[in-house]
Design a protein around this motif. Structure first.
Motif, short mmCIF file in Angstrom:
data_model
loop_
_atom_site.label_atom_id
_atom_site.label_comp_id
_atom_site.label_asym_id
_atom_site.label_seq_id
_atom_site.Cartn_x
_atom_site.Cartn_y
_atom_site.Cartn_z
N LYS A 128 0.88 -1.18 0.00
CA LYS A 128 0.00 0.00 0.00
C LYS A 128 0.92 1.23 0.00
CE LYS A 128 -2.17 -1.78 3.59
NZ LYS A 128 -3.13 -1.95 4.73
N VAL A 129 1.12 1.75 -1.19
CA VAL A 129 2.15 2.77 -1.42
C VAL A 129 1.55 4.17 -1.38
CG1 VAL A 129 3.94 3.59 -2.99
CG2 VAL A 129 3.43 1.13 -2.84
N TRP A 130 2.18 5.02 -0.60
CA TRP A 130 1.74 6.42 -0.50
C TRP A 130 2.27 7.24 -1.66
CZ3 TRP A 130 5.37 10.52 0.76
CH2 TRP A 130 4.77 11.79 0.80
N THR A 131 1.43 8.18 -2.10
CA THR A 131 1.89 9.23 -3.01
C THR A 131 1.32 10.55 -2.51
OG1 THR A 131 2.06 9.93 -5.33
CG2 THR A 131 -0.06 9.11 -4.61
N ASP B 147 -0.20 15.21 -6.61
CA ASP B 147 1.16 15.30 -7.15
C ASP B 147 1.24 14.45 -8.41
OD1 ASP B 147 3.84 15.16 -7.79
OD2 ASP B 147 4.50 15.13 -5.71
N PRO B 148 1.04 15.05 -9.58
CA PRO B 148 1.02 14.26 -10.82
C PRO B 148 2.36 13.64 -11.18
CG PRO B 148 0.95 16.61 -11.30
CD PRO B 148 0.80 16.48 -9.82
N ILE B 149 3.46 14.26 -10.75
CA ILE B 149 4.78 13.70 -11.06
C ILE B 149 4.95 12.35 -10.37
CG2 ILE B 149 7.27 14.01 -10.82
CD1 ILE B 149 6.84 16.99 -10.92
N ALA B 150 4.73 12.33 -9.06
CA ALA B 150 4.90 11.09 -8.30
C ALA B 150 3.92 10.02 -8.78
CB ALA B 150 4.69 11.37 -6.82
N GLU B 151 2.67 10.42 -9.00
CA GLU B 151 1.67 9.45 -9.42
C GLU B 151 2.01 8.85 -10.79
OE1 GLU B 151 -3.21 9.14 -9.87
OE2 GLU B 151 -2.26 10.93 -9.04
N GLN B 152 2.45 9.69 -11.71
CA GLN B 152 2.81 9.22 -13.05
C GLN B 152 3.98 8.25 -12.98
OE1 GLN B 152 1.36 9.75 -15.96
NE2 GLN B 152 2.88 8.67 -17.17
N ASN B 153 5.01 8.58 -12.20
CA ASN B 153 6.18 7.71 -12.10
C ASN B 153 5.82 6.37 -11.48
OD1 ASN B 153 7.94 9.52 -13.29
ND2 ASN B 153 8.61 10.41 -11.36
N VAL C 30 4.09 4.03 -13.94
CA VAL C 30 5.02 3.41 -14.89
C VAL C 30 5.64 2.15 -14.29
CG1 VAL C 30 7.22 3.72 -16.10
CG2 VAL C 30 5.51 5.53 -16.14
N PHE C 31 5.83 2.17 -12.97
CA PHE C 31 6.39 1.00 -12.29
C PHE C 31 5.31 -0.03 -11.97
CE2 PHE C 31 9.65 4.21 -11.20
CZ PHE C 31 10.78 3.51 -11.64
N GLY C 32 4.10 0.19 -12.43
CA GLY C 32 3.03 -0.76 -12.18
C GLY C 32 2.47 -0.68 -10.77
N ILE C 33 2.62 0.48 -10.14
CA ILE C 33 2.18 0.67 -8.76
C ILE C 33 0.95 1.56 -8.73
CG2 ILE C 33 2.83 1.64 -6.51
CD1 ILE C 33 5.79 1.07 -7.34
N THR C 34 -0.09 1.11 -8.04
CA THR C 34 -1.28 1.93 -7.84
C THR C 34 -1.20 2.56 -6.46
OG1 THR C 34 -2.58 0.45 -9.24
CG2 THR C 34 -3.80 1.96 -7.80
N PRO C 35 -0.90 3.84 -6.39
CA PRO C 35 -0.62 4.47 -5.09
C PRO C 35 -1.89 4.92 -4.35
CG PRO C 35 -0.29 6.06 -6.82
CD PRO C 35 -0.68 4.77 -7.50
N ILE C 36 -1.70 5.22 -3.08
CA ILE C 36 -2.76 5.78 -2.25
C ILE C 36 -2.39 7.23 -1.95
CG2 ILE C 36 -3.92 5.65 -0.01
CD1 ILE C 36 -3.26 2.65 -0.01
N PRO C 37 -3.12 8.20 -2.51
CA PRO C 37 -2.77 9.61 -2.29
C PRO C 37 -3.20 10.11 -0.92
CG PRO C 37 -4.68 9.45 -3.72
CD PRO C 37 -4.24 8.05 -3.45
N LEU C 38 -2.28 10.79 -0.25
CA LEU C 38 -2.55 11.39 1.06
C LEU C 38 -1.78 12.70 1.18
CD1 LEU C 38 -2.12 8.38 3.56
CD2 LEU C 38 -4.27 9.51 2.95
N PRO C 39 -2.31 13.68 1.89
CA PRO C 39 -1.52 14.88 2.20
C PRO C 39 -0.31 14.50 3.05
CG PRO C 39 -3.84 15.23 2.69
CD PRO C 39 -3.68 13.77 2.43
#
Length: 338
Positions: free
Chosen positions: A166-169, A173-179, A182-191
């Motif tokens: 369960k990866v935080w982004t 933040d479109p840069i972090a989410e986009q990167n 690409v690595f096949g990771i579906t992140p969980i966005p949090l402040p």
């Protein structure tokens, strides 16, 4: 005929009036950042603010809002536009839609160490700062936060391990989410302010952060493993609102630029020194540093190059600027190869 006592009172009153007038005409810059107070950056900036105030006879002041009390980087940028703030220290993602070239340095696995970064930045910083000026802000300078490493509560030997995590982004933040995608990771966005709680509750179990930031924000108390791959160079942009800055006289503008840029240089030098020290602190506190296998590292490198290709194909960074960066990096490596 005026008495000596009355004359002395008149002079005193005039002096007080001048002092009051000077302070009433003072220009105060309200600056916001998510960086915690007490960090090398904030210590140096507060000291520079004192010097600026002294050198301008109290007519130029700075007030800093630290620790994200004014919101995340995107919120800070919006408040600057609304003139609620007059400057900020934010990461490049805040400018992604306006000035995509500021993301050049943050492309995944681009640099191996700070020496490579310094060599490239000496050649490209002025161009990127020129873009900020054209955008309508006064760039004071860039400051390294360090290299981001994957850290988590579970082992992170391979990319597959992280994909199952369960990866935080950072939120918005479109840069972090986009990167990450690409690595096949579906992140969980949090402040940023919710990351510590997220790690404590299990909402997330994996983050990517420079060690200095992880310690400053207490995230290191919740992770047990760190993958020994510098995934991304992270740096911040310190800029002032051009409208506010233009209210200053030319001499006072030069005082602000010189003192604040010197503060950034001192802070960056200290932050780079603290980068390796922070890793040692984490290891001493029980965090296990995981060295990837040759195959695992090769996969990370391949996916990183795929990410760079995607950024270029989608014109998310300028090819000309990327070529300049690539040439500068190649030159440095050729000159310093064993």
């Amino acid at each position: 005929m005026i008495s000596f006592k009355a004359l002395r009172f008149t002079i005193l009153l005039s002096t007080v009036s001048v002092v009051v007038a000077l302070h009433s005409n003072a220009t105060t810059f309200k600056i916001a950042t998510t960086a915690p107070d007490g960090t090398a950056l904030m210590v140096e900036l507060r000291e520079a603010a004192k010097i600026v105030e002294e050198r301008t006879d109290g007519t130029v002041k700075f007030k800093f809002y630290t620790g994200g009390v004014m919101g995340d980087d995107f919120t800070v940028k919006r408040k600057i536009r609304a003139r609620q703030l007059h400057g900020g220290i934010v990461q490049t993602s805040a400018y992604i839609n306006d000035l995509p070239n500021l993301s050049l340095y943050t492309l995944p696995m681009l640099f191996r160490d700070h020496e490579e970064v310094a060599s490239v930045r000496r050649k490209l910083d002025s161009s990127l700062m020129g873009e900020l000026e054209d955008f309508g802000v006064i760039p004071i300078g860039f400051t390294a936060v360090g290299f981001a490493y994957a850290m988590g509560t579970k082992r992170l030997d391979t990319i597959q391990d992280i994909r199952r995590s369960k990866v935080w982004t950072p939120k918005d933040d479109p840069i972090a989410e986009q990167n990450l995608k690409v690595f096949g990771i579906t992140p969980i966005p949090l402040p940023v302010g919710d990351v510590l709680t997220g790690l404590q509750t299990g909402l997330i179990n994996t983050i990517a952060s420079p060690p200095v930031a992880a310690i400053a924000l207490q995230w290191h108390t919740q992770v047990k493993y760190m993958l020994d791959i510098p995934l991304q160079y992270v740096y911040t942009i310190y800029s002032l609102d051009q409208r506010r800055f233009n209210r200053l006289s030319d001499p006072h503008q030069q005082v602000v630029l010189s003192e604040m840029s010197r503060a950034l240089t001192r802070a960056e030098k200290q932050l780079i020194e603290e980068h390796d020290e922070a890793i040692e602190v984490m290891l001493e506190q029980g965090v296990e540093l995981i060295t990837p296998s040759t195959d695992a590292l090769a996969e990370w490198q391949r996916l990183s190059q795929d990410a760079v290709t995607r950024w270029l194909d989608r014109d998310m960074v300028d090819r000309e600027h990327y070529k300049l960066l690539e040439n500068a990096l190649e030159q440095f490596r050729n000159e310093h190869s064993p």
